[in-house]
Structure formats: structure tokens, C-alpha cells
Design a protein around this motif. Structure first.
Motif, short mmCIF file in Angstrom:
data_model
loop_
_atom_site.label_atom_id
_atom_site.label_comp_id
_atom_site.label_asym_id
_atom_site.label_seq_id
_atom_site.Cartn_x
_atom_site.Cartn_y
_atom_site.Cartn_z
N LEU A 179 0.83 -1.22 0.00
CA LEU A 179 0.00 0.00 0.00
C LEU A 179 0.86 1.26 0.00
O LEU A 179 0.34 2.37 0.11
N PHE A 180 2.18 1.08 -0.16
CA PHE A 180 3.08 2.24 -0.24
C PHE A 180 3.41 2.54 -1.70
O PHE A 180 3.78 1.64 -2.46
N ASP A 181 3.30 3.80 -2.06
CA ASP A 181 3.59 4.21 -3.43
C ASP A 181 5.06 3.99 -3.79
O ASP A 181 5.95 4.32 -2.99
N VAL A 182 5.28 3.45 -4.97
CA VAL A 182 6.60 3.41 -5.59
C VAL A 182 6.43 4.11 -6.94
O VAL A 182 5.54 3.76 -7.73
N ALA A 183 7.26 5.11 -7.19
CA ALA A 183 7.13 5.94 -8.40
C ALA A 183 7.08 5.07 -9.65
O ALA A 183 7.87 4.14 -9.81
N GLY A 184 6.14 5.38 -10.54
CA GLY A 184 6.07 4.72 -11.83
C GLY A 184 5.19 3.50 -11.90
O GLY A 184 5.08 2.86 -12.95
N GLU A 185 4.57 3.11 -10.78
CA GLU A 185 3.69 1.94 -10.82
C GLU A 185 2.45 2.17 -9.98
O GLU A 185 2.45 2.97 -9.04
#
Length: 430
Positions: A62-68
Motif C-alpha cells: 500500500l506504499f507508493d513506488v514511483a512509476g507503478e
């Protein structure tokens, strides 16, 4: 000495040989290799990036990772717009030198405590794969317990770090809410959400917590157990505790007393009853979660959603705003009363979960049993979220299946609690 890259390759090889991967929903193999090589180079050069330099870390899905897209355990978000930047905690972990291995499985939208996921599979408990892992940070606990991550980052709204930590025999820390920034973490409840680490030791949890909270120093001040004031909240939080859990708990408390801690019962049943009355129409998590998911709840889901998630959220959507506002106001008053009550002790001590992990099969075959189990798993842990406290689960010694000892402290006393937990961990490990 084994290099970080070598350690990483062993883990990646083990995961690649697993026929049916359910612990991780995504692996960042190439990025992790590059980060491991960079950490090894820094080590050779005698320089370091920070407290977690070279630590192999996984993050809840549930943590954002840039580009996905951030799926949050759901099919609904699997094709959502990609995140424009890393979540605040992911950014801080990278800056401290962490090697981020992948995203771990979770219950859909971080709802429910059993740890099952209809879409991505259910990670079996690390001790026995036929047993539930606990949720909602299911994969996080299994990853740490099986050794594929040194540290895993979860979220805790009602016990989602501490329940799986208890059932898998690892350490799980829930900080005071808002100690760690929630930016870029998919929300469940803006009031109750907190971000915490799972690891094999209190020290590793303390390092990860310091990094995520943006603190310069992770120095753990050891807290002497002699003279430590420990309150035992006997009463409703001890009802229906399994015999083996009760026995391990009493053994742990005896060790604390032998080390010079001052142990006494501390009644909190009145405050628990008042909180139950305040949340009778709807829990804070379900009412705030219904707001997060209002669009699809109102229009109908375009893809399948776990009925154990959609059901409670749909019911909460019908609760009037006046009820929610009254609940939040009462919660603020009760949290202040609990803070006063806890002024007489350094920590509360109780079982994290009153039970060990039941079988996955039993939970899928019997709805009444599932509901009862979920209520029991959440009962003790959710008090820390409801009353705005910090808490940690430590594995109790001498158990065949794991269960945790939970230490709870007043809001903002996080580092003090970690110092106490480190001393208790050493004591129980003897």
C-alpha cells in the motif's frame, strides 16, 4: 564476510524456486541488485548512507513506488494511474541505504485481521503454511519470519502490524499515530492509521522507526527493568485467552517480577466499555474507510471485492455524519482519560493476541468462526489505536506456535517504549 549482494542473491534464488509465490506481490530484483552493489561499495570505501545501509527491506503493497500503481491488495487498483513519486517512508528508507526487495502481500485495502486475500492468494504462516498469517500486513510478517527480509514495513490501523507479528513469532512495532508520515500510503482510516516495522529484533524495529520518523539518531536508551512500573489490564482483554497463551504470558510476567519490575493490575475495563459504546453504530476504521471508498461503494465495484471488506464498508457508508462526528469527539475524550490512567505506569503488558494462529481451512469454511476469530485477534491490539497509544509485540518464549507479549505506552512515548522492549526482549531470551 558475506556481501550484501551475496545475501540478496540467496534470497532471490529461494524466492525464484518457490512454485506459488504469495508472500511478495512484486519483486524489484534489478533495482535491489544495484542498491546492494552500491551498499557493498560504500562499505568497502568505509562510508555509509545511514542507519539502514545495506539492510534488505520489504514494503507492504500500500506504499507508493514511483512509476507503478499501488494495488493495496485489490484488483480494483491494479490498473490505477502509476504513482508520481515514492511514499514518504519509501523515500526515507532509500536515503538511509535500505535495499528495497519488493512489495509484500496484504489483505484487500488493509481491512480484516485474518490475513487472507482472494485475489493474490494467502501467504501461509511462516511456522506452518496451513495456518493463517494474520493481517492485514500478512506478507510482511511472513517475509521477516522466513528470513527473506531483515525488516518489513507494514501499516497498523487496528493491529495490522502486531497481529501478524504475534502469530508468526517476530517483533512488530506500532508507533503513535502521525509519528511517521502517511504521505503516499493508501489510507484506511486517517485517524487510526500508523506505519510501523516488523523485524527479528527490537533494535532493527527501532532503526527503521527512527528512519521513517525522520530522526537523526536511533540510539536506544536501555531502560532498567528494576523498578519499572508494569500495569496488567486484567478483565475483558484477558477473556477467552487460550491456555498456552495465558501460560506463556504469566511466565513472561514472572520473569519481569524477578528482574525487579513492579507489577500490578490496572483496571481499564470501564474505558474499554465506553469506547465500545462510542463505536457501537460503526467503527472509526469502517466509517473513515467508507469515505475513502465511497465512489465504488455507491456505484458498485467493477471487479470482485472480498465480501469481508465490501460488506462492512457498505454498511458504514449508511451511517450519518452526525454519528461519526460524535464518535470522534468521544474518542478524543476517552483517549485523554486513558492517558491520565496510564500516568501511573511505564507500560501496560498483555497478550498481543489471545490465541495462536488457527488453520486457513477453518477460516474459509465457517463464517461464524471466522467472525469470532477476527474479533478476538483485533480485541487487544485495537485498544492502542483507539486510545492513541504506541505498542509493540514481542515473541513469548517456550511456545510451540507463536504468540506475542504486547507492551503498550502513552502516546509520544515511543522511544521510551522501545528502550523498555529491548530490555524485556533480552530478559525473555535468556
Amino acid at each position: 564476510m558475506q556481501s550484501i549482494r551475496d545475501r540478496l542473491e540467496i534470497i532471490l534464488s529461494r524466492l525464484a524456486n518457490r512454485a506459488d509465490e504469495k508472500v511478495y506481490t512484486k519483486l524489484y530484483s534489478e533495482a535491489a541488485r544495484a542498491a546492494a552493489d552500491a551498499a557493498d561499495a560504500r562499505q568497502k570505501a568505509g562510508v555509509g548512507l545511514g542507519l539502514l545501509d545495506g539492510a534488505i527491506v520489504s514494503i507492504k503493497d500500500l506504499f507508493d513506488v514511483a512509476g507503478e500503481p499501488t494495488a493495496a491488495g485489490s484488483l480494483m487498483l491494479a490498473s490505477a494511474a502509476p504513482a508520481s513519486r515514492d511514499a514518504a517512508v519509501v523515500r526515507r528508507l532509500r536515503q538511509a541505504g535500505a535495499v528495497i526487495l519488493g512489495k509484500t502481500n496484504m489483505t484487500e485495502f488493509a481491512f480484516t485481521a485474518i490475513g487472507d486475500n482472494l485475489h493474490y492468494g494467502t501467504p501461509g504462516n511462516a511456522v506452518d503454511a496451513s495456518l493463517i498469517p494474520g493481517g492485514s500486513s500478512s506478507g510482511a510478517a511472513v517475509a521477516v519470519a522466513e528470513g527473506s527480509s531483515a525488516i518489513s514495513i507494514g501499516s497498523d490501523t487496528g493491529g495490522s502490524v502486531r497481529i501478524p507479528a504475534s502469530l508468526n513469532g517476530v517483533v512488530g512495532f506500532k508507533p503513535t499515530a502521525r509519528r511517521v508520515p502517511l504521505a503516499g500510503a493508501f489510507p484506511l482510516s486517517m485517524t487510526l492509521d500508523s506505519i510501523g516495522p516488523l523485524a527479528r529484533s527490537v533494535t532493527e524495529c527501532a532503526l527503521a522507526d527512527a528512519v521513517m520518523a525522520g530522526e537523526d539518531s536511533a540510539f536506544l536508551q536501555p531502560i532498567a527493568l528494576a523498578g519499572l512500573r508494569v500495569g496488567i489490564p486484567r478483565g475483558v482483554l484477558f477473556d477467552e485467552t487460550q491456555a498456552e497463551v495465558a501460560s506463556a504470558f504469566e511466565g513472561s510476567i514472572r520473569k519481569l517480577e524477578q528482574s525487579g519490575a513492579r507489577v500490578a493490575d490496572l483496571a481499564v475495563d470501564d474505558l474499554i466499555a465506553e469506547m465500545r459504546a462510542a463505536t457501537k453504530r460503526g467503527t472509526i476504521a469502517s466509517m473513515e474507510g467508507a469515505e475513502v471508498h465511497e465512489d465504488w461503494l455507491a456505484a458498485g465495484a467493477s471487479v470482485p471485492v472480498d465480501p469481508h471488506v465490501s460488506g462492512p464498508l457498505s454498511r458504514a457508508l449508511a451511517i450519518p455524519a452526525s454519528v461519526y462526528i460524535r464518535t470522534i469527539r468521544r474518542r478524543t475524550e476517552l483517549a485523554a482519560s486513558m492517558d491520565e490512567r496510564l500516568a501511573s505506569v511505564d507500560v501496560l503488558a498483555l497478550p498481543t493476541t489471545p490465541m495462536v494462529a488457527p488453520s486457513i481451512a477453518a477460516m474459509t469454511g465457517d463464517e461464524a468462526l471466522r467472525d469470532k476469530t477476527e474479533g478476538l485477534l483485533l480485541r487487544n491490539t485495537q485498544a492502542a489505536n483507539q486510545f492513541d497509544l504506541c505498542a509493540i509485540s514481542l515473541p513469548m518464549p517456550g511456545m510451540i506456535l507463536p504468540a506475542g507479549l504486547m507492551l503498550v505506552a502513552r502516546r509520544g512515548h515511543d522511544r521510551h517504549l522501545l528502550g523498555i522492549a529491548a530490555a524485556v526482549e533480552t530478559l525473555l531470551g535468556r
